[in-house]
Design an enzyme around this catalytic site. Structure first.
Site, PDB file in Angstrom:
ATOM      1  N   ASP A   1      39.981  24.276 -37.762  1.00  8.74           N
ATOM      2  CA  ASP A   1      40.003  25.530 -37.009  1.00  8.74           C
ATOM      3  C   ASP A   1      41.427  25.893 -36.594  1.00  8.74           C
ATOM      4  OD1 ASP A   1      38.675  27.693 -35.250  1.00  8.74           O
ATOM      5  OD2 ASP A   1      39.766  26.498 -33.774  1.00  8.74           O
TER       6      ASP A   1
ATOM      7  N   GLU B   1      35.625  25.195 -42.229  1.00 12.56           N
ATOM      8  CA  GLU B   1      36.721  24.752 -41.356  1.00 12.56           C
ATOM      9  C   GLU B   1      36.987  23.257 -41.539  1.00 12.56           C
ATOM     10  OE1 GLU B   1      36.672  27.740 -37.522  1.00 12.56           O
ATOM     11  OE2 GLU B   1      35.306  26.038 -37.494  1.00 12.56           O
TER      12      GLU B   1
END
Length: 288
Positions: free
Chosen positions: A42, A114
């Site tokens: 992320d 992610e």
């Protein structure tokens, strides 16, 4: 599990294949899972996307850049990229998640993407992760319009129709498939004034409405060139009717007025191709 094709799509060959396997492992499957990799990915993703936007949009201020980045790294955007990669077929899920359709759940697919970014970062460093993210997002950036920052398809369609002084679209669920805990919804979006009727499908009613709205907006935009031609043709015909009568042949200039020749047959607005009646979205194939 053969992950060669996925690595080829990512443009990164893992030196440590266990990192990629971990990135594809949901917590319902066991340990080690992808939650820590998701946290890492992320941060890397946000950094690289921010740099891409900074270079791509040189005249946008900090506030708009922040909103655009948030829109590009949100769950729906990650889910769409994950679908493009076909991540559903590679997920490692527990029995409960498999039965409930976790392989197509936007949150699981977005988190997995992610995690893959985090795995690439650990395996090959920042430059490798940056290369993968750029390849995934360059097609997305080509279609980004800064004027639509953070707006979903239903909002954009509503604003478009209001700007044209047209009635708002009508949404209706036309079908549902599967068990109650694993349903696929089909929603129709209709704009009667434009003769548009399109279908969208999704794992929830809201997702299906968004998909249908996106198709309807595309169909409405596709009508603009035809509508412009129709308006222009009518205007040209009106101008010709307002012109004074052409002088007799004996008085007409010999060459300079050649451009004033009568309009060729077949250019009447009524002969233009009819407007499209709609675009139907194909139903997504379920992963094996």
């Amino acid at each position: 599990m053969n992950l060669d094709e996925l690595q080829q799509q990512l443009g990164h060959r893992f030196a440590d294949a266990s990192l990629l396997r971990q990135a594809l492992t949901h917590r319902s499957f066991g340990h080690p899972n992808n939650e820590r990799l998701e946290f890492l990915g992320d941060s890397v993703l946000n950094c690289v996307v921010a740099a891409m936007l900074y270079r791509h949009f040189g005249r946008i201020d900090e506030g708009d850049l922040s909103r655009l980045r948030a829109n590009l790294v949100k769950q729906q955007s990650l889910y769409e990229i994950a679908q493009r990669l076909g991540l559903s077929q590679y997920l490692l899920l527990g029995e409960g998640e498999l039965k409930s359709g976790g392989f197509r759940r936007p949150s699981i697919l977005g988190d997995t993407l992610e995690a893959i970014v985090g795995a690439v970062f650990l395996d090959g460093g920042f430059e490798a992760a940056q290369s993968v993210i750029r390849a995934l997002y360059e097609p997305v950036l080509k279609s980004v319009d800064p004027k639509t920052l953070g707006k979903d398809a239903k909002t954009l369609l509503q604003e478009y129709l209001q700007g044209k002084k047209l009635p708002l679209p009508l949404y209706a669920v036309v079908a549902t498939h599967g068990a109650a805990h694993n349903q696929l919804f089909e929603v129709e979006c209709a704009i009667p004034k434009l003769k548009i009727q399109v279908l969208g499908s999704g794992a929830s009613r809201r997702a299906a409405e968004q998909a249908a709205a996106r198709r309807a907006l595309d169909a409405a935009h596709a009508m603009v060139p035809a509508a412009t031609r129709r308006s222009r043709t009518r205007g040209e015909r009106a101008d010709k009717h307002d012109k004074p009568a052409r002088p007799a042949a004996s008085e007409a200039p010999a060459a300079d007025d050649a451009s004033e020749a009568p309009e060729a047959p077949g250019t009447d607005a009524a002969t233009l191709a009819p407007l499209p009646t709609g675009i139907e979205e194909s139903r997504p194939a379920r992963a094996a």
